[in-house]
Design an enzyme around this catalytic site. Structure first.
Site, PDB file in Angstrom:
ATOM      1  N   ASP A 106      47.383  33.617  37.483  1.00  0.00           N
ATOM      2  CA  ASP A 106      46.940  33.226  38.830  1.00  0.00           C
ATOM      3  C   ASP A 106      46.988  31.703  38.921  1.00  0.00           C
ATOM      4  O   ASP A 106      46.365  30.997  38.125  1.00  0.00           O
ATOM      5  CB  ASP A 106      45.519  33.744  39.081  1.00  0.00           C
ATOM      6  CG  ASP A 106      45.110  33.578  40.542  1.00  0.00           C
ATOM      7  OD1 ASP A 106      44.747  34.593  41.172  1.00  0.00           O
ATOM      8  OD2 ASP A 106      45.142  32.442  41.053  1.00  0.00           O
ATOM      9  N   ASP A 134      50.719  33.906  44.610  1.00  0.00           N
ATOM     10  CA  ASP A 134      50.341  33.090  43.445  1.00  0.00           C
ATOM     11  C   ASP A 134      49.775  33.901  42.284  1.00  0.00           C
ATOM     12  O   ASP A 134      49.132  33.351  41.409  1.00  0.00           O
ATOM     13  CB  ASP A 134      49.352  31.985  43.869  1.00  0.00           C
ATOM     14  CG  ASP A 134      47.901  32.399  43.759  1.00  0.00           C
ATOM     15  OD1 ASP A 134      47.599  33.569  44.043  1.00  0.00           O
ATOM     16  OD2 ASP A 134      47.085  31.548  43.368  1.00  0.00           O
ATOM     17  N   GLU A 135      50.087  35.183  42.259  1.00  0.00           N
ATOM     18  CA  GLU A 135      49.416  36.035  41.282  1.00  0.00           C
ATOM     19  C   GLU A 135      50.339  37.155  40.809  1.00  0.00           C
ATOM     20  O   GLU A 135      51.035  37.763  41.622  1.00  0.00           O
ATOM     21  CB  GLU A 135      48.208  36.627  42.024  1.00  0.00           C
ATOM     22  CG  GLU A 135      47.275  37.420  41.218  1.00  0.00           C
ATOM     23  CD  GLU A 135      46.245  38.101  42.126  1.00  0.00           C
ATOM     24  OE1 GLU A 135      46.087  37.702  43.305  1.00  0.00           O
ATOM     25  OE2 GLU A 135      45.629  39.059  41.647  1.00  0.00           O
TER      26      GLU A 135
HETATM   27  P1  TTP Z   1      43.729  32.283  45.440  1.00  0.00           P
HETATM   28  O1  TTP Z   1      44.435  32.537  44.172  1.00  0.00           O
HETATM   29  O2  TTP Z   1      42.607  33.173  45.818  1.00  0.00           O
HETATM   30  O3  TTP Z   1      43.143  30.803  45.459  1.00  0.00           O
HETATM   31  P2  TTP Z   1      43.739  29.484  44.879  1.00  0.00           P
HETATM   32  O4  TTP Z   1      44.996  29.699  44.111  1.00  0.00           O
HETATM   33  O5  TTP Z   1      43.852  28.489  45.985  1.00  0.00           O
HETATM   34  O6  TTP Z   1      42.590  28.976  43.935  1.00  0.00           O
HETATM   35  P3  TTP Z   1      42.178  29.542  42.498  1.00  0.00           P
HETATM   36  O7  TTP Z   1      42.384  28.396  41.563  1.00  0.00           O
HETATM   37  O8  TTP Z   1      40.749  29.900  42.646  1.00  0.00           O
HETATM   38  O9  TTP Z   1      43.060  30.715  42.199  1.00  0.00           O
HETATM   39  O10 TTP Z   1      44.746  32.296  46.630  1.00  0.00           O
HETATM   40  C1  TTP Z   1      46.075  31.798  46.519  1.00  0.00           C
HETATM   41  C2  TTP Z   1      46.483  31.092  47.775  1.00  0.00           C
HETATM   42  O11 TTP Z   1      46.336  31.956  48.878  1.00  0.00           O
HETATM   43  C3  TTP Z   1      45.631  29.884  48.093  1.00  0.00           C
HETATM   44  O12 TTP Z   1      46.108  28.704  47.473  1.00  0.00           O
HETATM   45  C4  TTP Z   1      45.699  29.805  49.576  1.00  0.00           C
HETATM   46  C5  TTP Z   1      45.903  31.227  50.021  1.00  0.00           C
HETATM   47  N1  TTP Z   1      44.645  31.762  50.563  1.00  0.00           N
HETATM   48  C6  TTP Z   1      44.461  31.747  51.940  1.00  0.00           C
HETATM   49  O13 TTP Z   1      45.346  31.349  52.677  1.00  0.00           O
HETATM   50  N2  TTP Z   1      43.270  32.196  52.429  1.00  0.00           N
HETATM   51  C7  TTP Z   1      42.255  32.632  51.646  1.00  0.00           C
HETATM   52  O14 TTP Z   1      41.187  33.004  52.134  1.00  0.00           O
HETATM   53  C8  TTP Z   1      42.465  32.640  50.220  1.00  0.00           C
HETATM   54  C9  TTP Z   1      41.370  33.117  49.307  1.00  0.00           C
HETATM   55  C10 TTP Z   1      43.666  32.197  49.734  1.00  0.00           C
HETATM   56 MG    MG Z   2      45.117  31.245  42.678  1.00  0.00          MG
END
Ligand code: TTP
Ligand code: MG
Length: 451
Positions: free
Chosen positions: A25, A150-151
């Site tokens: 992730d 992103d996962e």
């Molecule tokens: P996430 O993996 O949930 O968040 P992240 O990568 O920004 O942070 P983390 O380090 O905690 O993993 O989500 C991936 C992307 O998806 C994030 O960069 C932006 C988008 N996203 C949104 O657009 N809206 C949201 O509510 C969330 C949770 C994520």
């Molecule tokens: Mg993330």
């Protein structure tokens, strides 16, 4: 719980315990992407807003860098609320400094520092970065399940062993950081749900390994809300029942849980005990196989370019053979500084499995770039036809041979991930773009050697 194998001895006959699952992730992904093209944002609080426009107060936070999170900025928050917590940085000629009162910042910061960079979502750019990351994931694993931009989950059981799984995961992490320039957190565990929790356990830039047999102990102290499938409502109900941690849930009477939540209660109970028998199923069959490699320093030397392309051609052809894939199109990609991507390809009258031909055609196509300074080259075979159904068990996701949609860069369940330029190239288009986009590297050998 397992209906597979009979023995519970570690590593013997218990397939469930033997799996090596990685969950990858990306850290504050959209913000990390913004930093990629705007390095000045590194180490700074960055907020990426959906529906946000420069200098405006509307929209919602898509993500915030970890520095911005320190100020209480978080996903889904209104931009207006985020600005109250973290005022916008006054930037040179473009943005204003509205609300730049900085008294509510984190401890010990200078007033001048307590401000963040706000940027609007640019999903196309993030997808191109995601494509690059996925290329590495596909290079590192035969089975990749992309679940969002992103996962992804990787089943790397065939690629490594538990004794060295941590090093393997570090290699994946390092490659993403080195080749793409963004950081990922990785969880390694014998099943998907534990791997997901592990990747989140030490963010950002985390690497957490949960060895077989230790999943339940790893989960026990965690808040029930961390168990996959337990949202805030279920968590509250569980707390009302005196169940606070995964350990409490694992020790609960499953009948009580079923009474309260139906069959889902049993599932959550099993998850809390570290039992999750879902296999990582890939999000698709490749439509092309490619391999690419960057030069340490851009080169004009034709011999150096040819040698590299020959190596890549051999690797791609070998991978195609491993996958029982015949190909009808052979192509090269040449990236010239700064990030101009050129692809050229040639189609054959019929599908072949012919490593020498891959090299010959690839070198032929490369000749056009003999005089160019080149920072990266790649070789790809496409128009694939699978001679054997090498992924029979996974064919629920696949179209018939040769027409299967590539998920290498696409996630089947991520509607916001349409084809990238690299995918367009797979459809036979020629791309010649001045943006940083690379096609994927999805094949790879056990050695994981980087070209
Ligand atoms: P996430 O993996 O949930 O968040 P992240 O990568 O920004 O942070 P983390 O380090 O905690 O993993 O989500 C991936 C992307 O998806 C994030 O960069 C932006 C988008 N996203 C949104 O657009 N809206 C949201 O509510 C969330 C949770 C994520
Ligand atoms: Mg993330």
């Amino acid at each position: 719980m397992s209906d597979r194998g009979g023995s519970r001895l570690p590593g013997v006959g218990d397939e469930r315990e033997e799996r090596i699952v990685l969950h990858v992730d990306m850290d504050c992904f959209y913000a990390a992407c913004e930093r990629l093209r705007e390095p000045d944002l590194r180490g700074e609080p960055v907020v990426v807003g959906m529906g946000y426009e420069e200098g405006e107060n509307h929209g919602a936070v898509a993500t915030a860098s970890y520095e911005a999170r320190e100020y209480g900025v978080e996903s889904a928050q209104a931009i207006g609320s985020a600005l109250e917590r973290l005022p916008r940085k006054a930037e040179g000629d473009s943005t204003d400094s509205s609300g730049a009162d900085s008294e509510d910042g984190a401890d010990g910061e200078d007033e001048a520092d307590v401000a963040g960079y706000y940027r609007p979502v640019d999903i196309e750019f993030y997808k191109s970065v995601s494509t690059d990351v996925r290329a590495i994931l596909h290079d590192c694993a035969d089975t990749v399940r992309e679940v969002s931009i992103d996962e992804a989950y990787l089943d790397v059981t065939e690629r490594t062993a538990w004794e060295v799984a941590e090093g393997f995961a570090r290699h994946v992490k390092n490659r993403i950081e080195r080749e793409v320039g963004v950081t990922a957190s990785v969880g390694v565990a014998p099943n998907m749900s534990a791997a997901k929790i592990a990747s989140d356990h030490d963010k950002p830039d985390g690497l957490v390994v949960v060895e077989p047999g230790t999943t339940r102990d790893f989960l026990a102290p965690l808040d029930v809300a961390e168990i996959h499938g337990i949202g805030p409502v279920t968590a509250r109900t569980l707390r009302e029942m005196g169940i606070e941690t995964a350990g409490d849930l694992a020790d609960a009477d499953p009948r009580t849980l079923v009474d309260r939540f139906g069959e889902r209660g049993r599932e959550l109970y099993h998850r809390a005990r570290g039992d999750d028998e879902r296999r990582v199923t890939p999000t698709g069959r490749p439509k092309s196989l490619s391999r690419e490699s960057a030069f340490t320093d851009p080169t004009t030397d034709p011999e150096e370019k040819c040698a590299r392309v020959s190596t890549l051609a051999a690797a791609v052809a070998e991978r195609a053979r491993d996958r029982d894939a015949m190909y009808r199109t052979i192509g090269v990609k040449v990236v010239t500084p700064p990030f101009d991507v050129h692809t050229r390809e040639q189609s054959l009258p019929g599908p072949v499995d012919d490593p020498e031909l891959v090299e010959e055609v690839a070198l032929d196509l490369l000749a056009e770039f003999d005089d160019d300074r080149v920072r990266k080259v790649g070789v790809r075979v496409s128009n694939l036809q699978f001679t054997e159904s090498d992924q029979t068990s996974l064919d629920g996701f696949d179209a018939p041979s040769g027409t299967g949609e590539s998920r290498t860069a696409d996630s089947s369940d991520s509607a916001d991930d349409p084809k990238s330029s690299a995918e367009a190239a797979d459809d036979g288009e020629k791309t010649d773009e001045g943006v940083h986009r690379t096609s994927r590297k999805r094949d790879g050998q056990v050695s994981l050697s980087d070209f």
